[in-house]
Design a protein around this motif. Structure first.
Motif: not given
Length: 389
Positions: A28, A177, A230, A233-234, A238, A246-247, A250, A253-254
């Motif tokens: 990634w 987060n 995102w 997922m954030y 996850n 994977w934070d 994420t 990718i965003a």
């Protein structure tokens, strides 16, 4: 303990902080890095193309949007560059850049899009939009709000905690987060404003402005989908999947995906339409070039015979000799031809022979009707009657 060995693709001299940039086992980081680097180059090329095409822009209204479009390209280039801060490991500098620049860069792009949508809405309602400097000031004001919010948030969260280590610092990296997402509420408001501002322009009477509104709306909707994905997922995805590590991927990718959306959905189409001619100005220009010329020819065709006739009335006889020696009949110049075929001297011809207007009046004989009384000398010119026999 022995230091961990370098993963495949990374040299032994590279710090473990940068393993995600070269580690081939965790793909990634390499993939996101490649897309981010390509985006940086593409944004820079588009910015150069935008500036180079500025002298060739004939559409005045589109020319006023160049400043906003250049600002979006600059902020998009910053988004691609910020991606590397999420690929490398966490330390004080990278964490501070994440917290401060994430909202600042996104708010810059969205503020410019919102002002462009507002300009389109005002153009449809009033027929003319604000000036370009007013749009730039409005976008700057919207962007400065997020800058102030992030600055205050960063200062407050750092000052209230004791100083820590320089390499691994809890001051910048120890942020939950939920707090990170809550600090971006103003950016979400701008995103909603972009979508709402683009809706009225879809019903514009001109096709070119409907296309601009469609570009802004598509950019806003794609951005909205990416942000919802995102954030879910954030905050929850996850943890439910059992991969809290994977934070960072994420967010990285965003950033890359949203930056490419800004390029493909807005920047590239707007640059392609930048040198397009204004359809509202082509028709008046063509009408001014064609119809006045035709009417001028038509008017001259009708006015020219009248002008020639006036000249014929003033000069309808041949030039007489300088000193008349014998009586001359006033009808001697008539040879049976039509009036338009007889030689008719003009004023320029008289001046060329040294005659003035006064001389012409004195020397050109006037036609007089013959007298009916026998023996009268009325049929002779006055100069002949007064001469000695």
């Amino acid at each position: 303990m022995e230091p961990p060995s370098a993963p495949r693709g990374c040299g032994s001299s590279i710090s473990s902080m940068y393993y995600n940039l070269c580690d081939l086992t965790t793909v990634w980081g390499v993939v996101v890095e490649a897309f981010a680097a390509t985006g940086v180059v593409t944004s820079f090329i588009l910015l150069v193309v935008l500036m180079a095409s500025l002298p060739f822009v004939t559409h005045k209204k589109r020319k006023g949007m160049v400043a906003l479009q250049a600002s979006i390209l600059v902020f998009t280039l910053g988004l691609f560059g910020l991606t590397f801060a999420f690929i490398v490991g966490r330390y004080s500098t990278s964490c501070a850049a994440r917290r401060f620049l994430f909202g600042v860069l996104f708010s810059g792009c969205l503020a410019c899009l919102a002002m462009h949508g507002l300009w389109l809405a005002l153009l449809e309602r009033r027929g003319r939009g604000p000036r370009s400097w007013m749009l730039c000031l409005g976008a700057l004001g919207l962007w400065m709000v997020e800058v102030i919010i992030n600055t205050e948030w960063l200062i407050i969260t750092v000052v209230r905690s004791p100083p820590g280590s320089i390499i691994v610092s809890d001051l910048s990296c120890g942020v939950a987060n939920q707090d990170f997402v809550m600090a971006l509420i103003y950016v979400m408001v701008l995103l909603l404003a972009v979508v709402l501002m683009a809706l009225p322009s879809l019903t514009h009477k001109h096709k070119q402005w409907r296309r601009d509104g469609a570009f802004i709306l598509a950019t806003g909707l794609f951005t909205l989908v990416i942000w919802v994905a995102w954030i879910v997922m954030y905050l929850h995805g996850n943890k439910v999947a059992g991969n809290p590590s994977w934070d960072d991927p994420t967010l990285a990718i965003a950033l890359v995906s949203n930056a490419w959306v800004f390029l493909f959905s807005y920047a590239i189409p707007e640059i392609c339409l930048l040198t397009q001619a204004d359809p509202d100005q082509e028709q008046p220009l063509d009408g001014e070039d064609v119809y006045p010329a035709m009417s001028l020819v038509y008017d001259n065709a009708h006015k020219e015979p009248e002008h020639v006739y006036m000249e014929n009335k003033a000069f309808s006889m041949d030039e007489p000799p300088a000193v008349p020696t014998k009586p001359v009949s006033p009808y001697a110049a008539y040879n049976g031809q039509l009036r338009s075929c007889v030689y008719q001297p003009t004023e320029i011809a008289l001046i060329a022979k040294g005659l003035t207007k006064m001389d012409q009046d004195l020397m050109i004989p006037r036609a007089r009707a013959p007298s009916l009384v026998p023996g009268s000398g009325g049929s002779l010119p006055r100069s002949v009657e007064t001469s000695p026999s």
